[in-house]
Write a protein that holds these residues in place. Sequence first.
Motif, PDB file in Angstrom:
ATOM      1  N   VAL A 244       0.809  -1.390   0.129  1.00  0.00           N
ATOM      2  CA  VAL A 244       0.184  -0.141   0.243  1.00  0.00           C
ATOM      3  C   VAL A 244       0.606   0.813  -0.034  1.00  0.00           C
ATOM      4  O   VAL A 244       1.308   1.242   1.222  1.00  0.00           O
ATOM      5  N   ASP A 245       0.304   2.472  -0.754  1.00  0.00           N
ATOM      6  CA  ASP A 245       1.067   3.459  -0.533  1.00  0.00           C
ATOM      7  C   ASP A 245       0.501   4.275   0.425  1.00  0.00           C
ATOM      8  O   ASP A 245       0.999   5.259   0.760  1.00  0.00           O
ATOM      9  N   GLU A 246      -0.416   3.728   0.453  1.00  0.00           N
ATOM     10  CA  GLU A 246      -1.047   4.952   1.793  1.00  0.00           C
ATOM     11  C   GLU A 246      -2.030   4.558   2.893  1.00  0.00           C
ATOM     12  O   GLU A 246      -2.729   2.998   2.357  1.00  0.00           O
ATOM     13  N   VAL A 247      -2.113   4.624   4.001  1.00  0.00           N
ATOM     14  CA  VAL A 247      -3.235   3.679   5.386  1.00  0.00           C
ATOM     15  C   VAL A 247      -4.498   3.655   4.762  1.00  0.00           C
ATOM     16  O   VAL A 247      -5.134   5.048   4.860  1.00  0.00           O
ATOM     17  N   ASN A 248      -5.426   3.081   4.221  1.00  0.00           N
ATOM     18  CA  ASN A 248      -6.105   3.244   4.047  1.00  0.00           C
ATOM     19  C   ASN A 248      -7.300   1.494   4.746  1.00  0.00           C
ATOM     20  O   ASN A 248      -6.395   1.053   5.489  1.00  0.00           O
ATOM     21  N   THR A 249      -8.327   1.935   4.339  1.00  0.00           N
ATOM     22  CA  THR A 249      -9.566   0.836   4.672  1.00  0.00           C
ATOM     23  C   THR A 249      -9.318  -0.584   5.073  1.00  0.00           C
ATOM     24  O   THR A 249      -9.087  -1.349   6.081  1.00  0.00           O
ATOM     25  N   PHE A 250      -8.562  -1.157   3.682  1.00  0.00           N
ATOM     26  CA  PHE A 250      -8.517  -2.244   3.616  1.00  0.00           C
ATOM     27  C   PHE A 250      -7.088  -2.549   4.634  1.00  0.00           C
ATOM     28  O   PHE A 250      -6.891  -3.883   4.956  1.00  0.00           O
ATOM     29  N   SER A 251      -6.121  -2.164   4.291  1.00  0.00           N
ATOM     30  CA  SER A 251      -4.936  -2.330   4.895  1.00  0.00           C
ATOM     31  C   SER A 251      -5.077  -2.093   6.297  1.00  0.00           C
ATOM     32  O   SER A 251      -4.560  -2.868   7.520  1.00  0.00           O
ATOM     33  N   VAL A 252      -5.429  -1.615   6.576  1.00  0.00           N
ATOM     34  CA  VAL A 252      -6.096  -0.894   8.743  1.00  0.00           C
ATOM     35  C   VAL A 252      -6.996  -2.161   9.049  1.00  0.00           C
ATOM     36  O   VAL A 252      -6.740  -3.015  10.387  1.00  0.00           O
ATOM     37  N   VAL A 253      -8.031  -3.166   8.091  1.00  0.00           N
ATOM     38  CA  VAL A 253      -8.980  -4.369   8.670  1.00  0.00           C
ATOM     39  C   VAL A 253      -8.018  -4.899   8.048  1.00  0.00           C
ATOM     40  O   VAL A 253      -7.723  -6.146  10.032  1.00  0.00           O
ATOM     41  N   LEU A 254      -7.202  -5.901   7.644  1.00  0.00           N
ATOM     42  CA  LEU A 254      -5.863  -6.315   7.798  1.00  0.00           C
ATOM     43  C   LEU A 254      -4.726  -6.437   8.885  1.00  0.00           C
ATOM     44  O   LEU A 254      -4.408  -7.561   9.733  1.00  0.00           O
TER      45      LEU A 254
END
Length: 294
Positions: A244-254
């Motif tokens: 990921v190039d930025e923190v988004n919902t997908f990365s936060v959930v994982l």
Amino acid sequence: LWVRYLFFSLSLLIYVTIISANLVIVLSVCLETSLHQPMYVFICCLCLNSLYGSTGFFPRFLMDLLSDTHFISCPFCFIQMYITNTCLGHELSLLTVMAYDRFVAICQALHYHRKMTFRTVLLLLILAVLYPAWAFGYFFYQAIILPLCGNQLHKIFCTTWSIINLSCVDTTVISIVGQFVAMISIFIPLSFVLYTYLRILLVCRRSSSEFRGKALQTCLPHIVTFGNYCISLLCEFSLTMYNVDEVNTFSVVLSLEFWIIPPIINPLVYGLNLPQIRGVISGLLNVGKRLRPV
């Protein structure tokens, strides 16, 4: 602003739940002499590891939820990185040791007390602690001595790969070697766990229904815990491969999956499914009710 406070409240509730649930299991095993057996000692260590990992993650995460600027100093980032990686490693090592304990208890029941002595249990726990330190130590050292040209982490907590990606120098060799060692360090214990359960299934297949029921009762919590860990590991690898190039919902959930699901599910599974632990917890709760002032 209210959304931020809502997430903070939910996260704090989750953190308190994790601390409470795991502490109940730890205190039950420590205070009840009948639970001073290898299986329950390993369960206690698994809960201690959840407390260790959660304490290394949640306090900083809660601070970030209330803060407008998300900065972390290098020393604290490296500490969090060390806790994150060793917590993952300890979880895998303990699950491997627990699989061996169940294998001996079911497949070599007559030799269980001779093989699983206090000395053996202590040696297995020492190996479970040292194995992740050995597997991760070199790359932790390489990460902290790398010159850094960036200061923006694309994750909600510090990890080895996120630090290495900020380096000014070429880290291709470190990354390749690191991924190879990580795969070997994970593949060997996971293969051993699968092998032990294959042997257990073969023994149960030739045994009576009563024996199968008892074996399932003691193995089911470990199977659930092992499944949770595999899902968490898959999420972590997916996040690493996602880049990921930025923190988004997908990365936060994982990222949050490992810090929320296993630390809550594990003590609940062991506390509810194993009658010995469930009985001790019920006794402690009844004592608390009797001591409650009128």
